[in-house]
Write a protein that holds these residues in place. Structure first.
Motif, PDB file in Angstrom:
ATOM      1  N   ILE A  10      40.198  45.056  39.957  1.00  8.22           N
ATOM      2  CA  ILE A  10      39.234  44.132  40.570  1.00  8.22           C
ATOM      3  C   ILE A  10      38.597  44.776  41.802  1.00  8.22           C
ATOM      4  N   GLY A  11      39.400  45.433  42.617  1.00  5.78           N
ATOM      5  CA  GLY A  11      38.869  46.103  43.807  1.00  5.78           C
ATOM      6  C   GLY A  11      37.838  47.156  43.453  1.00  5.78           C
ATOM      7  N   GLU A  12      38.112  47.928  42.398  1.00  5.76           N
ATOM      8  CA  GLU A  12      37.180  48.955  41.937  1.00  5.76           C
ATOM      9  C   GLU A  12      35.882  48.320  41.444  1.00  5.76           C
ATOM     10  N   LEU A  13      36.019  47.222  40.697  1.00  9.33           N
ATOM     11  CA  LEU A  13      34.854  46.507  40.180  1.00  9.33           C
ATOM     12  C   LEU A  13      33.980  46.002  41.322  1.00  9.33           C
ATOM     13  N   LEU A  14      34.593  45.418  42.345  1.00  8.21           N
ATOM     14  CA  LEU A  14      33.823  44.881  43.465  1.00  8.21           C
ATOM     15  C   LEU A  14      33.154  45.986  44.274  1.00  8.21           C
ATOM     16  N   MET A  15      33.779  47.156  44.363  1.00  9.78           N
ATOM     17  CA  MET A  15      33.132  48.282  45.043  1.00  9.78           C
ATOM     18  C   MET A  15      31.957  48.801  44.217  1.00  9.78           C
ATOM     19  N   MET A  16      32.099  48.723  42.896  1.00 11.24           N
ATOM     20  CA  MET A  16      31.049  49.180  41.986  1.00 11.24           C
ATOM     21  C   MET A  16      29.839  48.254  42.064  1.00 11.24           C
ATOM     22  N   LEU A  32      39.327  36.741  46.213  1.00  3.94           N
ATOM     23  CA  LEU A  32      38.821  38.098  45.997  1.00  3.94           C
ATOM     24  C   LEU A  32      39.109  39.035  47.165  1.00  3.94           C
ATOM     25  N   GLY A  33      39.252  38.501  48.356  1.00  2.00           N
ATOM     26  CA  GLY A  33      39.545  39.336  49.513  1.00  2.00           C
ATOM     27  C   GLY A  33      41.023  39.619  49.699  1.00  2.00           C
ATOM     28  N   CYS A  34      41.870  38.952  48.935  1.00  2.00           N
ATOM     29  CA  CYS A  34      43.317  39.116  49.036  1.00  2.00           C
ATOM     30  C   CYS A  34      43.718  40.507  48.544  1.00  2.00           C
ATOM     31  N   MET A  39      44.323  44.766  43.520  1.00  2.34           N
ATOM     32  CA  MET A  39      45.129  45.672  42.699  1.00  2.34           C
ATOM     33  C   MET A  39      45.407  45.098  41.303  1.00  2.34           C
ATOM     34  N   GLU A  40      44.782  43.992  40.971  1.00  5.39           N
ATOM     35  CA  GLU A  40      44.924  43.373  39.662  1.00  5.39           C
ATOM     36  C   GLU A  40      43.827  43.921  38.754  1.00  5.39           C
ATOM     37  N   THR A  41      44.153  44.129  37.480  1.00  5.42           N
ATOM     38  CA  THR A  41      43.129  44.595  36.544  1.00  5.42           C
ATOM     39  C   THR A  41      42.302  43.408  36.057  1.00  5.42           C
ATOM     40  N   VAL A  42      41.149  43.714  35.508  1.00  5.21           N
ATOM     41  CA  VAL A  42      40.299  42.666  34.927  1.00  5.21           C
ATOM     42  C   VAL A  42      41.048  41.959  33.811  1.00  5.21           C
TER      43      VAL A  42
END
Length: 66
Positions: A10-16, A32-34, A39-42
């Motif tokens: 999720i973090g990677e997705l939001l950075m993307m 989403l900010g937690c 570190m959770e996957t989609v």
């Protein structure tokens, strides 16, 4: 064009693409900010929220393609 998989964090997705957050909020992912949600996957997020992981990945990828 960016593409994700069920294993994308999720973090990677939001950075993307931060504009994907309304889709995640709509499925009930309100923290989403937690740090733990980052570190959770989609795929994990989909299952936790009772959704088909493949359908969520497809929806997000369609959004990213626009």
């Amino acid at each position: 064009m960016a593409q994700i998989t069920k294993n994308t964090m999720i973090g990677e997705l939001l950075m993307m693409e931060k504009d994907v957050s309304p889709i995640l909020l709509e499925i009930g992912m309100h923290c989403l900010g937690c740090p733990s949600s980052q570190m959770e996957t989609v795929g994990e997020a989909a299952m936790v929220h009772g959704l088909d992981p493949d359908a969520l990945v497809e929806r997000i990828n369609n959004f990213l393609a626009e």
